[in-house]
Design an enzyme around this catalytic site. Structure first.
Site, PDB file in Angstrom:
ATOM      1  CG  LEU A   1      -1.983  -1.106   1.240  1.00  0.00           C
ATOM      2  CD1 LEU A   1      -2.861  -0.969   2.475  1.00  0.00           C
ATOM      3  CD2 LEU A   1      -2.853  -1.073  -0.011  1.00  0.00           C
TER       4      LEU A   1
ATOM      5  CG  ASP B   1     -25.975 -41.440 -14.443  1.00  0.00           C
ATOM      6  OD1 ASP B   1     -25.506 -42.004 -15.446  1.00  0.00           O
ATOM      7  OD2 ASP B   1     -25.283 -40.772 -13.639  1.00  0.00           O
TER       8      ASP B   1
ATOM      9  CG  ASP C   1     -19.955 -44.624 -14.151  1.00  0.00           C
ATOM     10  OD1 ASP C   1     -19.195 -45.237 -13.399  1.00  0.00           O
ATOM     11  OD2 ASP C   1     -20.344 -45.055 -15.266  1.00  0.00           O
TER      12      ASP C   1
END
Ligand code: ADP
Ligand code: G6P
Length: 735
Positions: free
Chosen positions: A386, A508, A510
């Site tokens: 800064l 489904d 996998d």
């Protein structure tokens, strides 16, 4: 009203007790000075360490201490000397700080200090829980408190928690050397939003999350069970007005109200009017490159001796972490270097280096910033820096040259400064020459651009952007949460199921019935799964289909003897009740010899990837590759294939760590709709986890119950967290 709770190790004020009196001094360091500007007592509470240990505070002074802190909108976490030793001087500043700044050789890995670090982080988390309400927004800061987000989330799952790291996040190669690397990552992932100063730090963090925790990262979001965590970069700004206004006031000061320091600076300026003042300000920290800077200055004086007596370097170093041995050694090294260089080059009327080792009041910082022609900031690594921004903000007449290390986060936004590599002395010496001789017009042109940017993206804007993003993230999470298949909704789904006459279920495989495995052939069904499927399949008036991208050979081996209905290769093949697979679609595979060599060339160049050859499709799996590399190669392969297959009626499907090339138009959605037409179903259910299942969710009628596994964007009505939950859910279908 909801508050913002700021938590950092260091509070914006440090307390001291002298003769029974309490005094407060402002803290130094970017975090405290920056956040101070966005902390307002009424809307925010700042929780942290007061700078005093428990042993330092006499019992009778405790209420006074709390009162003094309250006046600054702060509340303290009490820490004992032992805790400060292990947590602050130990793990924070002898392990994490050097490691995150790439000083690997300084990093100590000690279990005892790690244990204290954990315990103290828990203390901070407890203080947050005690001092905040449910709807408060919690903003945790910096590397000392990286475990706090997870600790708070565990107790208060609905809280909005932000985390900002003020230091660099190192590359995976460095981070992985830390014995407690996974614990640190998990700690951070308790936050809903994790912010860094630069995109590089963000990218390093995401890479570590992928590689060490194996979590899925999509763009800058991480999915963990039922949560989405956002990661982003927010370069911290400064309180621009505070610095530019202070500089304006400073300019108007008459000789009488100038500071002692300013008068001394004036004397020197007046005695050699064409001499240049070069300034550097930092905490005394090895990451700041102060010793190298001194050596580079010496190198400059030797390379360009004509500048002797024409330049002076002011080094302001603030004492920092002086209990840590590396800082003590550095202090000694700098003292010696300053002594040696001054001894070597000083003349009767000139000392090349002025060295201050102390903290200074704000007014003196402004004296230094406004009196110096050049700022020379050469950190070896710095999260932001800064000071660079503050120097530019105080240059009200727009003159002054900033020489800045490329290794500072702020260099990304300060391209108009002279950027240098802090290890390249020649480059630094040349930059000094360029700065000394830079025409005023050029200085002004560069600073005009810099000032505009700093004024616009100031610390307030930075904090607002972070907060806005955190609240948006909370909204997104709420939207997801509203889709979570709750027990109540599940009860009504099951009720509906049992009340229906004819039922159709698509499952489904996998990622839904079974988790992923490094070797897909090893992800076969376990006994429990067979048992579950047997029972569902035996339910009255229920047609169950396993619907998968798997090839017929694998499904035959696993399930044919069970006589389940199966749809394989994303809708190409159908097998009913133990019969052989037959084609559900008339499609070609004569394109395969053309595409396979391309996939093979990707396998050769992408270790861990392999090809799966099915009857009518080719799949390139990359689950076992380096995650970043695999993703990059998948994008590359998609581009190559998309241009090649444009005229072949083929499509590239992107599944879970797999790319599959197959005929267009054939997908799970189309197959599911064909099965739907076979009977008059009044209950339809589909569950799946990846992109290929979205076709089902899209094609099935509106009243179908569609469920996604994992929290991702989906067309499904609901989602569940993981495969374990899928099995629990399916068990409920069994009467
Ligand atoms: P870091 O956070 O690593 O210390 P930064 O440059 O980001 O580095 O922040 C340093 C902050 O500390 C700045 O806001 C600066 O004004 C303040 N500071 C630095 N030196 C002094 C000093 N001698 N006296 C008071 N404040 C200082
Ligand atoms: C850096 C860190 C801060 C820290 C500051 C001062 O800016 O990012 O977290 O507060 O240095 O260091 P100290 O150890 O004194 O708090």
């Amino acid at each position: 009203m909801a508050k913002t709770i700021i938590i950092s190790n260091r509070l914006p004020v440090q307390l001291q007790i002298e003769n029974g009196h309490i005094t407060a001094t402002p803290s130094v360091g970017g975090l405290a000075t920056g956040m101070k500007s966005v902390h307002s007592g009424s809307d925010s509470l700042w929780i942290g360490w007061s700078g005093l240990t428990k042993e330092n505070i006499p019992k009778e002074l405790e209420p006074k201490i709390d009162k003094a802190l309250r006046e600054h909108g702060c509340s303290k976490v009490s820490l004992t000397e032992e805790e400060i030793e292990g947590f602050y001087f130990g793990f924070s500043n002898r392990t994490i700080w050097p490691l995150f700044h790439y000083f690997l050789e300084y990093s100590e890995f000690e279990s005892a200090s790690w244990e204290t670090f954990k315990a103290v982080n828990q203390k901070f988390a407890d203080a947050i829980l005690k001092n905040s309400k449910d709807d408060d927004v919690i903003w945790v800061h910096d590397y000392q408190l990286m475990l706090v987000p997870e600790m708070v989330k565990a107790k208060r799952p609905n809280a909005a928690i932000g985390f900002f790291l003020h230091v660099p996040f190192p590359s995976y190669e460095i981070f992985r050397t830390l014995p407690w690397r996974k614990e640190i990552l998990r700690g951070l992932l308790g936050a809903d939003l994790i912010g860094f100063h630069t995109y590089d730090y963000e990218r390093h963090f995401l890479s570590s999350v992928r590689r060490l925790l194996g979590l899925e990262v999509s763009f800058n979001e991480i999915n963990v069970d039922d949560r989405v965590i956002k990661v982003d970069s927010f370069p911290m700004g400064i309180d621009y007005k505070k610095f530019s206004n202070a500089a304006k006031v400073h300019q108007k000061n008459t000789t009488e109200n100038q500071s002692e320091l300013q008068r001394r600076l004036n004397v020197h300026k007046e005695s050699t009017p064409d001499a240049k003042l070069i300034l550097s300000i930092d905490r005394l920290d090895y990451s700041k490159g102060i010793a190298k800077r001194l050596k580079a200055f010496e190198y400059f004086l030797n390379k360009f001796p004509e500048y002797k007596e024409k330049v002076r370097l002011i080094i302001l170093a603030v004492p920092s972490r002086s209990n840590v041995p590396q800082y003590q050694l550095l202090k000694k090294e700098i003292d010696e270097l300053v002594g040696r260089i001054n001894g070597e080059f000083s003349t009767v009327s000139w000392t090349p280096i002025w060295y201050f080792y102390r903290s200074m009041p704000f007014e003196n910082l402004i004296d230094l910033y406004t009196s110096s022609d050049i700022a020379l900031l050469t950190p070896i690594r710095d999260g932001m820096n800064l000071v660079a921004k503050e120097y530019i903000a105080t240059r009200t007449d727009k003159t002054g040259v900033l020489i800045l290390s490329e290794m500072a986060g702020s260099a990304n936004e300060m391209n108009e400064s002279l950027l240098i590599n802090p290890n390249n002395f020649d480059q630094i010496a040349d930059a000094l020459i360029q700065a000394i001789n830079m025409p005023k017009e050029e200085q002004m042109a560069r600073n005009t651009i810099l000032q505009k940017r700093l004024e616009r993206y100031n610390v307030e804007k930075w904090a607002n952007d972070f907060m806005k993003s955190l609240l948006e993230q909370r909204e997104t999470t709420h939207q997801y949460i509203s889709k979570l298949l709750s027990n109540k909704t599940l009860d009504s789904v099951i009720e509906q199921y049992h009340a229906s006459k004819r039922k159709l279920l698509f499952l489904d495989y996998d990622g839904t019935l079974s988790g992923f495995h490094m070797d897909p052939q090893k992800a076969g069904p376990d006994e429990k799964l067979y048992d579950l499927l047997d029972q569902i399949n035996a339910q009255e008036n229920t047609d169950v289909y396993l619907i998968s991208g798997r090839d017929t050979g694998t499904f035959n081996r696993w399930f044919l003897h069970k006589k389940y209905n199966m749809i394989a290769e994303h809708g190409v093949w159908l097998s009913k009740e133990g019969e052989d697979f037959t084609l559900l679609e008339q499609i070609k595979n004569d394109w395969m010899p053309k595409i396979k060599p391309i996939l093979e060339s990707f396998v050769d160049r992408t270790p861990g990837s392999f090809i799966e050859e099915k009857n009518f499709s080719l799949a390139w799996h990359y689950r076992n590759t380096d995650p970043d590399f695999g993703k990059k190669r998948a994008a590359e392969l998609t581009t190559v294939l998309t241009s090649l297959i444009a005229n072949d009626n083929l499509t590239v499907l992107s599944g879970n760590k797999v790319l599959e090339i197959k005929s267009s138009g054939v997908n799970k959605g189309r197959a599911a709709v064909k099965m739907l037409a076979e009977n008059d179903y009044d209950f339809i259910f589909a569950i799946g986890d990846d992109w290929t299942d979205e076709y089902m969710f899209e094609e099935l009628p509106d009243d179908a119950i569609t469920v996604k596994v994992g929290m991702q964007k989906t067309q499904a009505k609901y989602y569940v967290e993981n495969t374990k939950r899928v099995r629990e859910l399916l068990l409920r279908f069994i009467k």
